[in-house]
Write a protein that holds these residues in place. Sequence first.
Motif, mmCIF file in Angstrom:
data_model
loop_
_atom_site.group_PDB
_atom_site.id
_atom_site.type_symbol
_atom_site.label_atom_id
_atom_site.label_comp_id
_atom_site.label_asym_id
_atom_site.label_seq_id
_atom_site.Cartn_x
_atom_site.Cartn_y
_atom_site.Cartn_z
ATOM 1 N N GLY A 41 -9.804 59.055 80.248
ATOM 2 C CA GLY A 41 -10.695 57.994 80.427
ATOM 3 C C GLY A 41 -10.188 56.341 79.911
ATOM 4 N N ALA A 42 -10.914 55.939 81.261
ATOM 5 C CA ALA A 42 -10.702 53.920 80.437
ATOM 6 C C ALA A 42 -12.394 52.654 80.422
ATOM 7 C CB ALA A 42 -9.819 53.894 82.227
ATOM 8 N N ASP A 43 -12.182 51.537 80.365
ATOM 9 C CA ASP A 43 -13.097 50.875 80.806
ATOM 10 C C ASP A 43 -13.550 50.831 81.655
ATOM 11 O OD1 ASP A 43 -14.248 48.905 81.148
ATOM 12 O OD2 ASP A 43 -13.474 46.686 80.513
ATOM 13 N N ALA A 44 -14.821 51.633 83.037
ATOM 14 C CA ALA A 44 -15.630 51.688 83.874
ATOM 15 C C ALA A 44 -15.201 49.991 84.483
ATOM 16 C CB ALA A 44 -16.637 51.612 84.387
ATOM 17 N N PHE A 45 -15.481 49.182 83.743
ATOM 18 C CA PHE A 45 -15.401 48.275 84.425
ATOM 19 C C PHE A 45 -13.874 47.099 84.764
ATOM 20 C CE2 PHE A 45 -19.462 48.631 82.267
ATOM 21 C CZ PHE A 45 -20.515 48.396 83.613
ATOM 22 N N ASN A 46 -12.720 48.154 84.438
ATOM 23 C CA ASN A 46 -11.944 47.345 85.040
ATOM 24 C C ASN A 46 -11.099 48.091 85.589
ATOM 25 O OD1 ASN A 46 -8.742 46.302 84.186
ATOM 26 N ND2 ASN A 46 -9.106 46.366 82.311
ATOM 27 N N PRO A 47 -11.490 47.682 86.759
ATOM 28 C CA PRO A 47 -10.836 48.216 88.111
ATOM 29 C C PRO A 47 -9.320 48.871 87.425
ATOM 30 C CG PRO A 47 -11.392 46.162 89.234
ATOM 31 C CD PRO A 47 -11.365 46.102 87.290
ATOM 32 N N SER A 48 -8.464 48.076 87.306
ATOM 33 C CA SER A 48 -6.996 48.016 86.733
ATOM 34 C C SER A 48 -6.650 49.289 86.076
ATOM 35 C CB SER A 48 -6.042 46.782 86.297
ATOM 36 O OG SER A 48 -5.338 46.936 85.481
ATOM 37 N N ALA A 49 -7.349 49.483 85.360
ATOM 38 C CA ALA A 49 -6.950 50.298 84.415
ATOM 39 C C ALA A 49 -8.130 51.295 84.494
ATOM 40 C CB ALA A 49 -8.030 50.178 83.074
ATOM 41 N N VAL A 50 -8.944 51.608 85.701
ATOM 42 C CA VAL A 50 -9.070 52.450 86.127
ATOM 43 C C VAL A 50 -7.982 53.608 87.624
ATOM 44 C CG1 VAL A 50 -11.145 53.767 88.202
ATOM 45 C CG2 VAL A 50 -12.032 52.242 86.396
ATOM 46 N N THR A 51 -7.330 52.421 88.882
ATOM 47 C CA THR A 51 -6.107 52.965 89.572
ATOM 48 C C THR A 51 -5.018 53.580 88.267
ATOM 49 O OG1 THR A 51 -6.385 50.461 90.876
ATOM 50 C CG2 THR A 51 -4.498 52.503 90.398
ATOM 51 N N THR A 52 -5.084 53.170 86.885
ATOM 52 C CA THR A 52 -4.054 53.603 86.201
ATOM 53 C C THR A 52 -4.612 55.281 86.000
ATOM 54 O OG1 THR A 52 -3.766 51.497 85.110
ATOM 55 C CG2 THR A 52 -3.250 53.511 84.201
ATOM 56 N N LEU A 53 -5.971 55.179 85.411
ATOM 57 C CA LEU A 53 -5.738 56.749 85.859
ATOM 58 C C LEU A 53 -5.828 57.297 86.396
ATOM 59 C CD1 LEU A 53 -9.597 57.255 84.039
ATOM 60 C CD2 LEU A 53 -9.096 59.113 86.201
ATOM 61 N N LEU A 54 -6.606 57.028 87.971
ATOM 62 C CA LEU A 54 -6.269 57.494 89.452
ATOM 63 C C LEU A 54 -4.785 57.859 89.271
ATOM 64 C CD1 LEU A 54 -8.864 55.830 91.471
ATOM 65 C CD2 LEU A 54 -8.198 58.244 90.521
ATOM 66 N N ALA A 55 -3.870 57.190 88.814
ATOM 67 C CA ALA A 55 -2.526 56.926 89.051
ATOM 68 C C ALA A 55 -1.574 58.336 87.910
ATOM 69 C CB ALA A 55 -1.620 56.098 89.216
ATOM 70 N N ALA A 56 -2.531 58.818 87.125
ATOM 71 C CA ALA A 56 -2.214 59.830 85.709
ATOM 72 C C ALA A 56 -2.272 61.129 86.495
ATOM 73 C CB ALA A 56 -2.907 58.742 84.515
ATOM 74 N N LYS A 57 -3.532 60.964 86.570
ATOM 75 C CA LYS A 57 -4.018 62.817 88.078
ATOM 76 C C LYS A 57 -3.458 62.797 89.263
ATOM 77 C CE LYS A 57 -8.396 63.495 87.751
ATOM 78 N NZ LYS A 57 -8.392 64.755 87.254
ATOM 79 N N GLY A 58 -2.838 61.627 89.734
ATOM 80 C CA GLY A 58 -2.239 61.556 91.326
ATOM 81 C C GLY A 58 -3.179 62.293 92.323
ATOM 82 N N ARG A 59 -4.397 61.250 91.646
ATOM 83 C CA ARG A 59 -5.243 61.215 92.394
ATOM 84 C C ARG A 59 -6.085 60.315 93.394
ATOM 85 N NH1 ARG A 59 -10.981 63.910 89.532
ATOM 86 N NH2 ARG A 59 -12.500 62.747 91.244
ATOM 87 N N GLY A 60 -6.116 60.139 94.991
ATOM 88 C CA GLY A 60 -7.234 59.047 95.840
ATOM 89 C C GLY A 60 -7.631 58.259 95.476
ATOM 90 N N ARG A 61 -8.673 57.382 96.157
ATOM 91 C CA ARG A 61 -9.553 56.568 95.650
ATOM 92 C C ARG A 61 -10.440 57.611 96.399
ATOM 93 N NH1 ARG A 61 -10.228 51.687 94.363
ATOM 94 N NH2 ARG A 61 -11.739 51.534 96.405
ATOM 95 N N ASN A 62 -10.960 58.667 97.418
ATOM 96 C CA ASN A 62 -11.038 59.167 98.202
ATOM 97 C C ASN A 62 -11.798 60.015 97.121
ATOM 98 O OD1 ASN A 62 -8.980 60.346 97.814
ATOM 99 N ND2 ASN A 62 -9.863 61.880 99.336
ATOM 100 N N MET A 63 -11.431 60.543 96.335
ATOM 101 C CA MET A 63 -12.267 60.654 94.588
ATOM 102 C C MET A 63 -12.604 59.882 93.789
ATOM 103 S SD MET A 63 -10.466 64.456 94.916
ATOM 104 C CE MET A 63 -11.152 65.243 94.043
ATOM 105 N N PRO A 64 -14.294 59.371 93.876
ATOM 106 C CA PRO A 64 -14.004 58.765 92.867
ATOM 107 C C PRO A 64 -14.268 58.726 91.649
ATOM 108 C CG PRO A 64 -15.496 58.161 94.846
ATOM 109 C CD PRO A 64 -15.033 59.382 94.850
ATOM 110 N N VAL A 65 -14.374 58.182 90.520
ATOM 111 C CA VAL A 65 -13.968 58.455 88.931
ATOM 112 C C VAL A 65 -15.811 58.610 88.480
ATOM 113 C CG1 VAL A 65 -12.769 58.233 86.411
ATOM 114 C CG2 VAL A 65 -11.709 57.520 88.874
ATOM 115 N N PRO A 66 -15.888 59.759 88.506
ATOM 116 C CA PRO A 66 -17.607 59.185 87.318
ATOM 117 C C PRO A 66 -17.684 58.879 86.706
ATOM 118 C CG PRO A 66 -16.940 62.289 87.125
ATOM 119 C CD PRO A 66 -15.565 60.832 87.705
#
Length: 212
Positions: A41-66
Amino acid sequence: MSDMLDCTDPDTRPMAIGTAARAVAAGSVVVLPTDTLYGIGADAFNPSAVTTLLAAKGRGRNMPVPVLVGSWTTIDGLVSAVPGTARDLIEAFWPGGLTLVVEHAPSLAWDLGDARGTVAIRMPLHPVALELLASTGPMAVSSANVSSRPPATTAQEAYEQLGESVSVYLDGGEVPIGQASTIVDLTGEAPVVLREGAVSLAALREVLGSVG
């Protein structure tokens, strides 16, 4: 170096949750137990943190984070209007293993991926998750695993996949359900089940009458 913090001991849990909350506020990602699976998890209102989350999972932006929330009423501040069906499902299954896809308020300053104006929201039934959310507010949370690999049901399993890409691991023991949440899309004319998981179709039909 990542911190693995014990949340099974009532004496150490407040300190552990406080450490994780500070990490989230600083823009880092954390791992937390939920009722269904461990999440990253990351701060939902911090785009940089969400990008870090996606990178950790190896997941693209086409699968948005709940997004996980800590109370029933939080959804009112995240969407333009809460459908009546959402109210019924929230009353029946929150906190618990049901994720609702709704149209989010256009004024929200977040970037969870290519969500096209929607957001998947859930309130988990786990004390550690709820206590953390009470400190952080809504968090972007996905299952704590590398994409295409099995989801984690313990903090150690999460660490074996995500390693040092996560700042803090909250160890709450093995999760009680060990199955992903059910996802229901409420953005169309009728509810549609996108994924059956912790909440069965039969249980949904008891509330909705019918579901696609």
